[in-house]
Every structure is written in structure tokens, then in C-alpha cells.
Design a protein around this motif. Structure first.
Motif, PDB file in Angstrom:
ATOM      1  N   GLY A  44       0.787  -1.226   0.000  1.00 42.68           N
ATOM      2  CA  GLY A  44       0.000   0.000   0.000  1.00 42.68           C
ATOM      3  C   GLY A  44       0.816   1.271   0.000  1.00 42.68           C
ATOM      4  N   GLU A  45       2.131   1.160  -0.182  1.00 46.23           N
ATOM      5  CA  GLU A  45       3.001   2.330  -0.183  1.00 46.23           C
ATOM      6  C   GLU A  45       3.036   2.959  -1.573  1.00 46.23           C
ATOM      7  N   LEU A  46       3.265   4.261  -1.611  1.00 45.46           N
ATOM      8  CA  LEU A  46       3.350   4.977  -2.884  1.00 45.46           C
ATOM      9  C   LEU A  46       4.608   4.576  -3.635  1.00 45.46           C
ATOM     10  N   CYS A  47       4.454   4.352  -4.950  1.00 46.07           N
ATOM     11  CA  CYS A  47       5.583   4.050  -5.827  1.00 46.07           C
ATOM     12  C   CYS A  47       5.448   4.897  -7.087  1.00 46.07           C
ATOM     13  N   PHE A  48       6.569   5.386  -7.578  1.00 45.83           N
ATOM     14  CA  PHE A  48       6.588   6.286  -8.717  1.00 45.83           C
ATOM     15  C   PHE A  48       7.460   5.716  -9.826  1.00 45.83           C
ATOM     16  N   THR A  49       7.084   6.008 -11.068  1.00 46.95           N
ATOM     17  CA  THR A  49       7.909   5.613 -12.204  1.00 46.95           C
ATOM     18  C   THR A  49       8.968   6.697 -12.415  1.00 46.95           C
ATOM     19  N   PRO A  50      10.071   6.348 -13.053  1.00 49.17           N
ATOM     20  CA  PRO A  50      11.082   7.363 -13.335  1.00 49.17           C
ATOM     21  C   PRO A  50      10.538   8.525 -14.181  1.00 49.17           C
TER      22      PRO A  50
END
Length: 97
Positions: A44-50
Motif C-alpha cells: 500500500g506504499e506509494l511508488c513512482f515511475t522514473p
């Protein structure tokens, strides 16, 4: 069934904040305003693409360079994206002879 040959790179909140020079709380604020669109991992943690590093740079340029507030930045980005689409469509039109 298909499988990805390369695992997609995802940055967690802290890595993304370091890459963009933003405080993690500022990143959370931009997410809450809808200016950044992260995905959530299995925990459930935020993840970002490059690619979203460039999006953060664009947001920072608009905010700091033009003194646009964060709420208005969403509108400006939508308009800039639309202008880009229209320019691309114009380039694809056949030229009159």
C-alpha cells in the motif's frame, strides 16, 4: 500468458523525494492534489515511475519560475498537454500544395 522481460523500475516515496529534491510531505501533497499519479505496491506504499521525476520537475518549474500556485498548476499542465496534442495533430495533417 505473457511475462514482462524487464521488471519496471519503481521508486518508493523516499527515493522519489531524493530524486526530485522535494520533501516527502511535499510529494504527498502533490499526490493529494492530483498532480502526481503514483501506484501503490503490495504493502500500500506509494511508488513512482522514473517518468514522474520529469513531471515533478515540470511542476517545480511552473511553481517557482512562474509563481503559479499548486491548484492552478493542474489546469496549466492540462492545457499544455492539450496544446502539445494539437500541435502533433497539425504536424500529421497533409500539407496543401
Amino acid at each position: 500468458m505473457s511475462y514482462a522481460l524487464v521488471r519496471q523500475v519503481r521508486l518508493d516515496l523516499d527515493a522519489y523525494a531524493r530524486a526530485t529534491g522535494l520533501h516527502p510531505q511535499a510529494v504527498r501533497r502533490l499526490v493529494a492534489l492530483g498532480l502526481l499519479e503514483p501506484v501503490r505496491n503490495a504493502r500500500g506504499e506509494l511508488c513512482f515511475t522514473p517518468a514522474q521525476v520529469a513531471a515533478a520537475a515540470r511542476i517545480q518549474r511552473l511553481h517557482e519560475g512562474l509563481s503559479i500556485n499548486y491548484v492552478a498548476i493542474g489546469v496549466v499542465i492540462d492545457l499544455l498537454d492539450r496544446i502539445g496534442e494539437l500541435e502533433a495533430a497539425l504536424r500529421d495533417l497533409p500539407r496543401p500544395r
